[in-house]
Design a protein around this motif. Sequence first.
Motif, mmCIF file in Angstrom:
data_model
loop_
_atom_site.group_PDB
_atom_site.id
_atom_site.type_symbol
_atom_site.label_atom_id
_atom_site.label_comp_id
_atom_site.label_asym_id
_atom_site.label_seq_id
_atom_site.Cartn_x
_atom_site.Cartn_y
_atom_site.Cartn_z
ATOM 1 N N PHE A 30 0.818 -1.224 0.000
ATOM 2 C CA PHE A 30 0.000 0.000 0.000
ATOM 3 C C PHE A 30 0.847 1.268 0.000
ATOM 4 O O PHE A 30 0.314 2.370 -0.034
ATOM 5 C CB PHE A 30 -0.996 -0.018 1.165
ATOM 6 N N SER A 31 2.167 1.110 0.051
ATOM 7 C CA SER A 31 3.059 2.269 -0.084
ATOM 8 C C SER A 31 3.605 2.391 -1.508
ATOM 9 O O SER A 31 4.206 3.403 -1.854
ATOM 10 C CB SER A 31 4.233 2.151 0.896
ATOM 11 N N GLN A 32 3.390 1.355 -2.313
ATOM 12 C CA GLN A 32 3.930 1.377 -3.685
ATOM 13 C C GLN A 32 3.175 2.375 -4.560
ATOM 14 O O GLN A 32 1.964 2.515 -4.456
ATOM 15 C CB GLN A 32 3.808 -0.014 -4.318
ATOM 16 N N SER A 33 3.895 3.023 -5.435
ATOM 17 C CA SER A 33 3.272 3.965 -6.361
ATOM 18 C C SER A 33 2.286 3.248 -7.278
ATOM 19 O O SER A 33 2.555 2.144 -7.747
ATOM 20 C CB SER A 33 4.336 4.654 -7.204
ATOM 21 N N HIS A 34 1.165 3.924 -7.529
ATOM 22 C CA HIS A 34 0.198 3.373 -8.484
ATOM 23 C C HIS A 34 0.694 3.559 -9.922
ATOM 24 O O HIS A 34 0.011 3.166 -10.860
ATOM 25 C CB HIS A 34 -1.163 4.039 -8.286
ATOM 26 N N THR A 240 -5.177 7.789 -8.395
ATOM 27 C CA THR A 240 -4.773 6.763 -7.439
ATOM 28 C C THR A 240 -5.999 5.941 -7.016
ATOM 29 O O THR A 240 -6.931 6.479 -6.436
ATOM 30 C CB THR A 240 -4.145 7.399 -6.180
ATOM 31 N N VAL A 243 -5.955 0.637 -4.074
ATOM 32 C CA VAL A 243 -5.010 -0.455 -4.340
ATOM 33 C C VAL A 243 -5.253 -1.626 -3.388
ATOM 34 O O VAL A 243 -5.135 -2.793 -3.765
ATOM 35 C CB VAL A 243 -3.554 0.040 -4.208
ATOM 36 N N TYR B 5 9.422 4.197 2.763
ATOM 37 C CA TYR B 5 8.912 4.881 1.569
ATOM 38 C C TYR B 5 8.863 6.389 1.785
ATOM 39 O O TYR B 5 8.063 6.878 2.575
ATOM 40 C CB TYR B 5 7.513 4.350 1.212
ATOM 41 N N PRO B 10 1.000 6.996 -3.217
ATOM 42 C CA PRO B 10 1.035 6.280 -1.953
ATOM 43 C C PRO B 10 2.407 6.385 -1.267
ATOM 44 O O PRO B 10 3.426 6.472 -1.944
ATOM 45 C CB PRO B 10 0.712 4.840 -2.345
ATOM 46 N N ALA B 11 2.374 6.371 0.030
ATOM 47 C CA ALA B 11 3.549 6.703 0.831
ATOM 48 C C ALA B 11 3.706 5.714 1.988
ATOM 49 O O ALA B 11 2.929 4.766 2.118
ATOM 50 C CB ALA B 11 3.399 8.128 1.365
ATOM 51 N N GLN B 12 4.730 5.978 2.786
ATOM 52 C CA GLN B 12 4.914 5.190 4.003
ATOM 53 C C GLN B 12 3.613 5.202 4.826
ATOM 54 O O GLN B 12 3.001 6.253 4.997
ATOM 55 C CB GLN B 12 6.046 5.841 4.818
ATOM 56 N N LEU B 13 3.201 4.041 5.303
ATOM 57 C CA LEU B 13 2.006 4.017 6.153
ATOM 58 C C LEU B 13 2.337 4.618 7.513
ATOM 59 O O LEU B 13 3.448 4.455 8.025
ATOM 60 C CB LEU B 13 1.483 2.587 6.324
ATOM 61 N N GLN B 188 -3.721 9.043 1.186
ATOM 62 C CA GLN B 188 -2.478 8.277 0.969
ATOM 63 C C GLN B 188 -1.234 9.164 0.984
ATOM 64 O O GLN B 188 -0.156 8.703 0.626
ATOM 65 C CB GLN B 188 -2.555 7.456 -0.320
#
Lengths: 358, 358
Positions: A30-34, A240, A243, B5, B10-13, B188
């Motif tokens: 869930f941190s990965q870029s879309h 986005t 995801v 991240y 999307p970024a670091q949670l 996100q």
Amino acid sequence: MAPVYFTPGPAQLYPTVAGHLQNALDKQVFSQSHRSQAFKDLYRRADEGLRALFGLPQDYAIYFTGSATEIWERSLQSLTAQHTYHLVNGSFSKKYLDHAKWLGRDAQALQVPFGQGFSLDTVKVPAEVELLAITQNETSSGVCMPVADIHALREKYVAPLISVDMVSGAPYAALDFSQVDMAFFSVQKGFGLPAGLGVWLVNERCRAKAATLEGKQYTGGHYSIASLQDQYQQFQTPCTPNVLDIYLLTHVVEDMLQKGVAQIRKETETKAAKVYSFLEESALFAPFVQEKAHRSPTVIVADVLEKPAVEVISMLKAKGLVVGSGYGAFKEKQIRIANFPAVSEQQIDVLVEALRLL
Amino acid sequence: MAPVYFTPGPAQLYPTVAGHLQNALDKQVFSQSHRSQAFKDLYRRADEGLRALFGLPQDYAIYFTGSATEIWERSLQSLTAQHTYHLVNGSFSKKYLDHAKWLGRDAQALQVPFGQGFSLDTVKVPAEVELLAITQNETSSGVCMPVADIHALREKYVAPLISVDMVSGAPYAALDFSQVDMAFFSVQKGFGLPAGLGVWLVNERCRAKAATLEGKQYTGGHYSIASLQDQYQQFQTPCTPNVLDIYLLTHVVEDMLQKGVAQIRKETETKAAKVYSFLEESALFAPFVQEKAHRSPTVIVADVLEKPAVEVISMLKAKGLVVGSGYGAFKEKQIRIANFPAVSEQQIDVLVEALRLL
């Protein structure tokens, strides 16, 4: 023991969801870029799984939106300039019609009372209609349209695009997608996922029609078919997306494929038969839908005859069995029992036994 | 060790997300009906937390959508009939403008080059403008508009509604909401949540304007301000929302309140200062944004001077440090470093040290 949710959506989570969610957290999905290759690979995998599950013809594309509600709007914006026709027999088919009116379409409808389905000979779709909207499973009333009837409508009406709302029917409904032009669902029903994702299945005929409207009217901005298709060709989305749900959907679809969609359908029918048999014998309950061919196997609506429905719901809840209330005006008199793949035959047995003892 | 991240979303949670998610699964929150009291209680709690975090004036309402992208569209549909004005200095402010054009609005814009901000004396908003669109933080270029400038625009332009895209600036940006009319973000970015939820903060002036347009044009269907407000009054949503993200947002906002928004802002500035100081001294990197007042504390864009940016990104990735690539045409020459609350000062120290050693 944790309660079991027989609610018509949000519903019981598919048994593998918690494990998939933990894996995704561990892998920081869930941190990965879309816009990353990892996301493209995920979308491609979702696409392959859904194609296999539904037996989609090659020309279909699969888009993601925020909800099925959004697909009512986007399909009308991208696929119609003026004339739509709606088969309305409950609150959700009515909302598709409402959307068409809000958008200024000349929206005609065949309406039948709540709890009833359609006889095919009463359906008369005028020649100018661009989109024929069918709700395969009315979550509000528990009425389904048999897929054979949908296929028969295609045979009768070749010209209009046929749009099928299968929100609470997928993946059970064995729709032949070569006989329709688009269909859609949300993931918090039959797929047993957290809410927040709509899935839109769109064929080439739709894309061709959408192309004729581009530039002539507002077709939905980032969520027009043209924009969605443009992104889809790289397994991307216009903005986005959810995801998390796309990840869970991909994995649950693969779980379902491993089990086999035929097996899921068989189990759904076995479980539905148990509930309907009980309702027919019961003194306290009765099936709301009279016409057997129109009784939904996935959302079962029961009249509660001698008690307030709310009392029945409370008594079941105390036993860890959560059923849905009747929809809208039927809240006092009905319960709704979702029979989605996430609920096992054994859990249905427990529910039926509890209903029997009320 | 798991990678960190520093990507701009999307970024670091946020560090507490995994725990909250597990609690929600244990409590079966995602199976609960979005029409239940449990959901209303959750929405109310989200509302209270967000009001406290942003210091919202009493007349603000808080709506949920599928994305911030959707809010570009919905705000234009519900709040404008004809005239909009956009401050454009990057890809996302440009997309708000695009949406206005797609919707047939007479959309004017003040455009400055990528990497630059606005001098207030160059902003000339014509009298007929209904909505002035400001991007408080351009995720693409790393340019921010200081909140004092936004407040000054309000002083100068009383008539138009002021809409603030704070997608990658919230909750850091200390916007005085009594000086604007609406603002929005997605979760996100600064909130460190899985993608799939837009949050729209709307004041009474917006609702009054929306009421004058209802019935005269298409205002967004279920996602018109009228429909959202109607549902909001019972802490409900027009359709099944992303309950998972609303749950996580509620809990992360409470975590942030416990820490204190002042502390979060202070930490953000400390961390940003460390990165910018390094970039200024470095021979390999330089801050892309020249004007110091316009350098975003939350999304830091650096020119990579002597290597391909992709090489820098790979070398960092090998050390478990994931930074974003430059946006669009700047992909080859820039990196983007998100400095959101989910990333600690210690993690920023590790990143800066790794950048130094490249």
